[in-house]
Design a protein around this motif. Sequence first.
Motif, PDB file in Angstrom:
ATOM      1  N   TYR A  22       0.846  -1.148  -0.088  1.00  0.00           N
ATOM      2  CA  TYR A  22      -0.094  -0.175   0.415  1.00  0.00           C
ATOM      3  C   TYR A  22       0.932   1.311  -0.095  1.00  0.00           C
ATOM      4  N   ASN A  23       1.920   0.950   0.826  1.00  0.00           N
ATOM      5  CA  ASN A  23       2.773   2.188   0.601  1.00  0.00           C
ATOM      6  C   ASN A  23       3.520   2.332   0.134  1.00  0.00           C
ATOM      7  N   THR A  24       4.057   1.978  -0.821  1.00  0.00           N
ATOM      8  CA  THR A  24       5.420   1.596  -2.194  1.00  0.00           C
ATOM      9  C   THR A  24       5.050   0.927  -3.617  1.00  0.00           C
ATOM     10  N   VAL A  25       3.677   0.494  -3.632  1.00  0.00           N
ATOM     11  CA  VAL A  25       3.316   0.426  -5.342  1.00  0.00           C
ATOM     12  C   VAL A  25       1.936   1.225  -5.753  1.00  0.00           C
ATOM     13  N   PRO A  26       1.892   2.075  -5.796  1.00  0.00           N
ATOM     14  CA  PRO A  26       0.933   3.454  -6.094  1.00  0.00           C
ATOM     15  C   PRO A  26      -0.549   1.841  -7.501  1.00  0.00           C
ATOM     16  N   PHE A  27      -0.293   1.159  -7.734  1.00  0.00           N
ATOM     17  CA  PHE A  27      -0.663   0.229  -8.051  1.00  0.00           C
ATOM     18  C   PHE A  27      -2.144  -0.511  -7.351  1.00  0.00           C
ATOM     19  N   ALA A  69       8.031  -3.441  -5.144  1.00  0.00           N
ATOM     20  CA  ALA A  69       7.275  -2.898  -4.365  1.00  0.00           C
ATOM     21  C   ALA A  69       9.139  -2.933  -3.248  1.00  0.00           C
ATOM     22  N   VAL A  70      10.337  -2.915  -4.217  1.00  0.00           N
ATOM     23  CA  VAL A  70      11.385  -2.849  -3.403  1.00  0.00           C
ATOM     24  C   VAL A  70      11.943  -1.779  -4.620  1.00  0.00           C
ATOM     25  N   PRO A  71      13.165  -0.412  -4.361  1.00  0.00           N
ATOM     26  CA  PRO A  71      13.787   0.027  -4.832  1.00  0.00           C
ATOM     27  C   PRO A  71      14.832  -0.756  -6.297  1.00  0.00           C
ATOM     28  N   HIS A  72      14.640  -0.280  -6.947  1.00  0.00           N
ATOM     29  CA  HIS A  72      15.338  -1.140  -8.412  1.00  0.00           C
ATOM     30  C   HIS A  72      16.911  -1.888  -7.925  1.00  0.00           C
ATOM     31  N   SER A  73      17.610  -1.402  -6.680  1.00  0.00           N
ATOM     32  CA  SER A  73      18.737  -1.613  -6.850  1.00  0.00           C
ATOM     33  C   SER A  73      18.879  -2.614  -5.750  1.00  0.00           C
ATOM     34  N   GLU A  74      17.598  -3.032  -5.280  1.00  0.00           N
ATOM     35  CA  GLU A  74      17.693  -4.494  -4.505  1.00  0.00           C
ATOM     36  C   GLU A  74      17.228  -4.984  -5.284  1.00  0.00           C
TER      37      GLU A  74
END
Length: 424
Positions: A22-27, A69-74
């Motif tokens: 809910y807090n990381t994926v706008p969709f 749901a995570v930064p692309h660096s992860e």
Amino acid sequence: MEPKDREILQLKRLQDVVTRIYNTVPFYKDAFDKAHVRPEDISSLDDLKRLPFTVKEDLRQNYPLGLVAVPHSELARIHGSSGTTGKPTLVAYTRNDIETWANLCARFLVAGGLRKEHFVQISFGYGLFTGGFGLHYGVEKVGATIIPAASGNTARQILLIQDLKPDVLICTPSYALNIAESAQEAGLNPSDLSLKYGHFGGEMWTDDMRKEIEEQLGIMAFNNYGLSEVIGPGVSGECYLQNGMHIQEDHFIVECLNPTTLEPVKYGEYGELVFTSLTKEAFPIIRYRTRDLAQLDSSPCPCGRTTKRMSRVKGRSDDMLIIRGVNVFPSQIEEAILQVPGIAPHYLIEVSRPHILDEISVKVEVQPGFISDKMSEMQALRDKVLRKIHDITGIHINVELLAPNSLERSTGKACRVIDHRKMS
């Protein structure tokens, strides 16, 4: 784990994943807001039904990585579907996700007989398709030796089996039959090869095809299930009793719903499987409608595992053929033809609408020992196929007998249906 303890774990993990996406994926934030549900509203597993479904089109609309749901660096790995029905759907994994994936595959491989001392030939494609790498990680986790043969070049597959003498074969069930057939053509008896077990997935197959594979290769054949949108292989798999695939419920919540009403069906009734992933970091998915039709079984398994089991997939709610008002699944036709002695496990279903009514025909191969120059004998064989298909589907289907090796062979997912109605 006792079911009550697992439900406590599932609820905790569900609350965590719902809050996170809910807090990381706008969709998902948008979808939850439209459904008037917030993460703090999830206080029981029954509240799962308040959450909206996710469908394949949502993944396409958010192509390529809009649901991550995570930064692309992860991120550590990208996989995806074949894209045969449109733009491919891509999914992502963190390093922890890959570790989880390996453990899930290792569980069903061990349940089906894999041990550290075994040699394993993996004849799945390696690439965006999750089958090859998923099973590869699982076998590595068990500690067995891997022969990453990949799919194709069947002559080389047989050479590797002869020379390295693997105990286990991993591929699609149709490709296992191709390997057996090619071995016979090379003058070998497939059941004399070193193989003892096979773990097959990636396409629908029937119990009759299992018997065919077991007889031809002289192995025990196990079914496993997964799909890239949820994690890939490892969602469920059979134990040594071969009586349903154990769903790994500490990582996934499964629902079985009527695909029309979207209401739950009873245990033992066919419905559409809907999965919610609980532990995936990079690409969690909520109430994903798989379109796969199967039954759930909550009865205890004699093996001692306490999870629900799912049947093999009967068909897809969107692949079901409606012929003159009758629902027909390709798996029903496969079940019928494999019960007729003399018919090979290779077939092609063609559907057309030449005038007003739908017409369906099945092309099947006759096994070499059953080819006859007497028209009456071939007609009798065709009539047996016709009757068996009618017994199982309730409709009359045109049947065309073909010579051995007439149909194109596949090294991956076999193409079983050509619907000319969709092409017109």
